[in-house]
Motif scaffolding. Sequence first.
Motif, PDB file in Angstrom:
ATOM      1  N   ILE A   1       0.842  -1.192   0.000  1.00 15.55           N
ATOM      2  CA  ILE A   1       0.000   0.000   0.000  1.00 15.55           C
ATOM      3  C   ILE A   1       0.876   1.240   0.000  1.00 15.55           C
ATOM      4  O   ILE A   1       1.722   1.423   0.867  1.00 15.55           O
ATOM      5  CB  ILE A   1      -0.933   0.015   1.228  1.00 15.55           C
ATOM      6  CG1 ILE A   1      -1.912  -1.153   1.148  1.00 15.55           C
ATOM      7  CG2 ILE A   1      -1.697   1.333   1.305  1.00 15.55           C
ATOM      8  CD1 ILE A   1      -2.807  -1.277   2.367  1.00 15.55           C
ATOM      9  N   ASP A   2       0.656   2.097  -0.986  1.00 14.01           N
ATOM     10  CA  ASP A   2       1.410   3.332  -1.116  1.00 14.01           C
ATOM     11  C   ASP A   2       0.455   4.513  -0.968  1.00 14.01           C
ATOM     12  O   ASP A   2      -0.599   4.553  -1.607  1.00 14.01           O
ATOM     13  CB  ASP A   2       2.113   3.386  -2.474  1.00 14.01           C
ATOM     14  CG  ASP A   2       2.862   4.680  -2.688  1.00 14.01           C
ATOM     15  OD1 ASP A   2       3.974   4.826  -2.145  1.00 14.01           O
ATOM     16  OD2 ASP A   2       2.317   5.563  -3.386  1.00 14.01           O
ATOM     17  N   LYS A   3       0.818   5.466  -0.137  1.00 12.72           N
ATOM     18  CA  LYS A   3      -0.058   6.593   0.168  1.00 12.72           C
ATOM     19  C   LYS A   3      -0.448   7.374  -1.079  1.00 12.72           C
ATOM     20  O   LYS A   3      -1.627   7.673  -1.310  1.00 12.72           O
ATOM     21  CB  LYS A   3       0.619   7.510   1.179  1.00 12.72           C
ATOM     22  CG  LYS A   3      -0.267   8.647   1.672  1.00 12.72           C
ATOM     23  CD  LYS A   3       0.441   9.412   2.785  1.00 12.72           C
ATOM     24  CE  LYS A   3      -0.466  10.493   3.339  1.00 12.72           C
ATOM     25  NZ  LYS A   3       0.196  11.227   4.457  1.00 12.72           N
ATOM     26  N   ASN A   4       0.520   7.697  -1.914  1.00 13.20           N
ATOM     27  CA  ASN A   4       0.235   8.475  -3.123  1.00 13.20           C
ATOM     28  C   ASN A   4      -0.595   7.680  -4.123  1.00 13.20           C
ATOM     29  O   ASN A   4      -1.441   8.232  -4.832  1.00 13.20           O
ATOM     30  CB  ASN A   4       1.538   8.943  -3.767  1.00 13.20           C
ATOM     31  CG  ASN A   4       2.260   9.969  -2.919  1.00 13.20           C
ATOM     32  OD1 ASN A   4       1.624  10.789  -2.244  1.00 13.20           O
ATOM     33  ND2 ASN A   4       3.591   9.941  -2.945  1.00 13.20           N
ATOM     34  N   ASP A   5      -0.344   6.373  -4.166  1.00 16.49           N
ATOM     35  CA  ASP A   5      -1.112   5.482  -5.040  1.00 16.49           C
ATOM     36  C   ASP A   5      -2.590   5.515  -4.665  1.00 16.49           C
ATOM     37  O   ASP A   5      -3.465   5.658  -5.520  1.00 16.49           O
ATOM     38  CB  ASP A   5      -0.554   4.061  -4.912  1.00 16.49           C
ATOM     39  CG  ASP A   5      -1.292   3.055  -5.785  1.00 16.49           C
ATOM     40  OD1 ASP A   5      -2.031   3.465  -6.694  1.00 16.49           O
ATOM     41  OD2 ASP A   5      -1.136   1.846  -5.538  1.00 16.49           O
ATOM     42  N   PHE A   6      -2.884   5.429  -3.367  1.00 14.03           N
ATOM     43  CA  PHE A   6      -4.268   5.438  -2.910  1.00 14.03           C
ATOM     44  C   PHE A   6      -4.909   6.806  -3.089  1.00 14.03           C
ATOM     45  O   PHE A   6      -6.099   6.908  -3.373  1.00 14.03           O
ATOM     46  CB  PHE A   6      -4.341   4.981  -1.450  1.00 14.03           C
ATOM     47  CG  PHE A   6      -4.534   3.510  -1.306  1.00 14.03           C
ATOM     48  CD1 PHE A   6      -5.688   2.983  -0.769  1.00 14.03           C
ATOM     49  CD2 PHE A   6      -3.548   2.625  -1.735  1.00 14.03           C
ATOM     50  CE1 PHE A   6      -5.870   1.609  -0.648  1.00 14.03           C
ATOM     51  CE2 PHE A   6      -3.706   1.256  -1.623  1.00 14.03           C
ATOM     52  CZ  PHE A   6      -4.872   0.742  -1.083  1.00 14.03           C
ATOM     53  N   LYS A   7      -4.135   7.856  -2.925  1.00 10.05           N
ATOM     54  CA  LYS A   7      -4.675   9.198  -3.141  1.00 10.05           C
ATOM     55  C   LYS A   7      -5.096   9.378  -4.599  1.00 10.05           C
ATOM     56  O   LYS A   7      -6.099  10.025  -4.903  1.00 10.05           O
ATOM     57  CB  LYS A   7      -3.623  10.250  -2.777  1.00 10.05           C
ATOM     58  CG  LYS A   7      -3.499  10.522  -1.301  1.00 10.05           C
ATOM     59  CD  LYS A   7      -2.534  11.670  -1.057  1.00 10.05           C
ATOM     60  CE  LYS A   7      -2.478  12.036   0.417  1.00 10.05           C
ATOM     61  NZ  LYS A   7      -1.547  13.164   0.665  1.00 10.05           N
ATOM     62  N   THR A   8      -4.319   8.789  -5.505  1.00  9.32           N
ATOM     63  CA  THR A   8      -4.599   8.935  -6.929  1.00  9.32           C
ATOM     64  C   THR A   8      -5.699   7.996  -7.404  1.00  9.32           C
ATOM     65  O   THR A   8      -6.608   8.393  -8.142  1.00  9.32           O
ATOM     66  CB  THR A   8      -3.322   8.658  -7.754  1.00  9.32           C
ATOM     67  OG1 THR A   8      -2.308   9.582  -7.372  1.00  9.32           O
ATOM     68  CG2 THR A   8      -3.597   8.797  -9.243  1.00  9.32           C
ATOM     69  N   ASN A   9      -5.663   6.737  -6.961  1.00 10.80           N
ATOM     70  CA  ASN A   9      -6.550   5.710  -7.503  1.00 10.80           C
ATOM     71  C   ASN A   9      -7.724   5.335  -6.609  1.00 10.80           C
ATOM     72  O   ASN A   9      -8.627   4.617  -7.050  1.00 10.80           O
ATOM     73  CB  ASN A   9      -5.726   4.453  -7.826  1.00 10.80           C
ATOM     74  CG  ASN A   9      -4.667   4.726  -8.874  1.00 10.80           C
ATOM     75  OD1 ASN A   9      -4.969   5.096  -9.990  1.00 10.80           O
ATOM     76  ND2 ASN A   9      -3.402   4.562  -8.503  1.00 10.80           N
TER      77      ASN A   9
ATOM     78  N   SER B   1     -10.497   1.563  -4.076  1.00  3.27           N
ATOM     79  CA  SER B   1     -10.661   0.339  -4.871  1.00  3.27           C
ATOM     80  C   SER B   1      -9.320  -0.288  -5.229  1.00  3.27           C
ATOM     81  O   SER B   1      -9.261  -1.437  -5.670  1.00  3.27           O
ATOM     82  CB  SER B   1     -11.457   0.622  -6.144  1.00  3.27           C
ATOM     83  OG  SER B   1     -10.753   1.518  -6.984  1.00  3.27           O
ATOM     84  N   ARG B   2      -8.247   0.447  -5.026  1.00  6.76           N
ATOM     85  CA  ARG B   2      -6.899  -0.072  -5.297  1.00  6.76           C
ATOM     86  C   ARG B   2      -6.618  -1.318  -4.465  1.00  6.76           C
ATOM     87  O   ARG B   2      -5.813  -2.170  -4.867  1.00  6.76           O
ATOM     88  CB  ARG B   2      -5.880   1.017  -4.979  1.00  6.76           C
ATOM     89  CG  ARG B   2      -4.458   0.651  -5.341  1.00  6.76           C
ATOM     90  CD  ARG B   2      -4.214   0.699  -6.839  1.00  6.76           C
ATOM     91  NE  ARG B   2      -2.815   0.469  -7.130  1.00  6.76           N
ATOM     92  CZ  ARG B   2      -2.330  -0.614  -7.737  1.00  6.76           C
ATOM     93  NH1 ARG B   2      -3.158  -1.561  -8.152  1.00  6.76           N
ATOM     94  NH2 ARG B   2      -1.045  -0.749  -7.960  1.00  6.76           N
ATOM     95  N   ILE B   3      -7.282  -1.469  -3.329  1.00  6.04           N
ATOM     96  CA  ILE B   3      -7.060  -2.631  -2.465  1.00  6.04           C
ATOM     97  C   ILE B   3      -7.397  -3.923  -3.186  1.00  6.04           C
ATOM     98  O   ILE B   3      -6.741  -4.949  -2.999  1.00  6.04           O
ATOM     99  CB  ILE B   3      -7.873  -2.503  -1.147  1.00  6.04           C
ATOM    100  CG1 ILE B   3      -7.424  -3.555  -0.126  1.00  6.04           C
ATOM    101  CG2 ILE B   3      -9.361  -2.604  -1.407  1.00  6.04           C
ATOM    102  CD1 ILE B   3      -6.053  -3.322   0.429  1.00  6.04           C
TER     103      ILE B   3
END
Length: 218
Positions: free
Chosen positions: A194-202, A205-207
């Motif tokens: 889990i990457d903070k910036n990844d979740f902020k962008t996507n 549902s990224r999980i």
Amino acid sequence: MKKILFLLTLLPLAAFAKFFDGTINFNDGTSKTGLIELPAEPSEQTLKFKTDLKAKPESFDINNVKGFEITSGRDATPTKFIPIFLARGPLFGTKECKIDKKKSWVRIEKEGKITLYSSYIGYRPGVRGGAVHDSGWPAQTNFFLGRPGKDYAVFFWMYMESSGGMIAVNNFKVIQRLTREHFEADCPSLETFIDKNDFKTNGISRIVELYDEHCGTK
């Protein structure tokens, strides 16, 4: 901007309180296509349907419905809803969870080896926190995780509306902790991806995508 647009798409069409083009699929294999009124609350036990705008509404019990799709709106992709039992507390780990006795309506946000669902709860009037000037609870979108073969899904995360827009009730560290608790039995390493910036962008549902990439079998 991408994050804001993602959050706006999470609000169900029920917020606009009218009938939408769609199809209801029943447990007995039959279906009806026409106009569907989205339930105002996830816990409503009936679904209203019309063959056309002038027709008298029919009501169908939640236990007789397999799911329904809404085809109205700009996006040609149907928005899918199903009835399912919801649960609170750890589900995928080793701890017990409390499963509701009645089904609720949820929207399918992302499907993979696991499924992410959402349910929308509108503004609820009433004094909270002992503050007379604070007249009620803001609307919120709850997210639940489900697995194949299970007739229930467990609470995972929540967004809540405020005067300044949509805010995350759970911060990033809490997402990591919840991921660890939910998947400690079968994918304990999931939280490390889990990457903070990844979740902020996507978005949340990224999980599902991360689980598909790194965990389990379908």
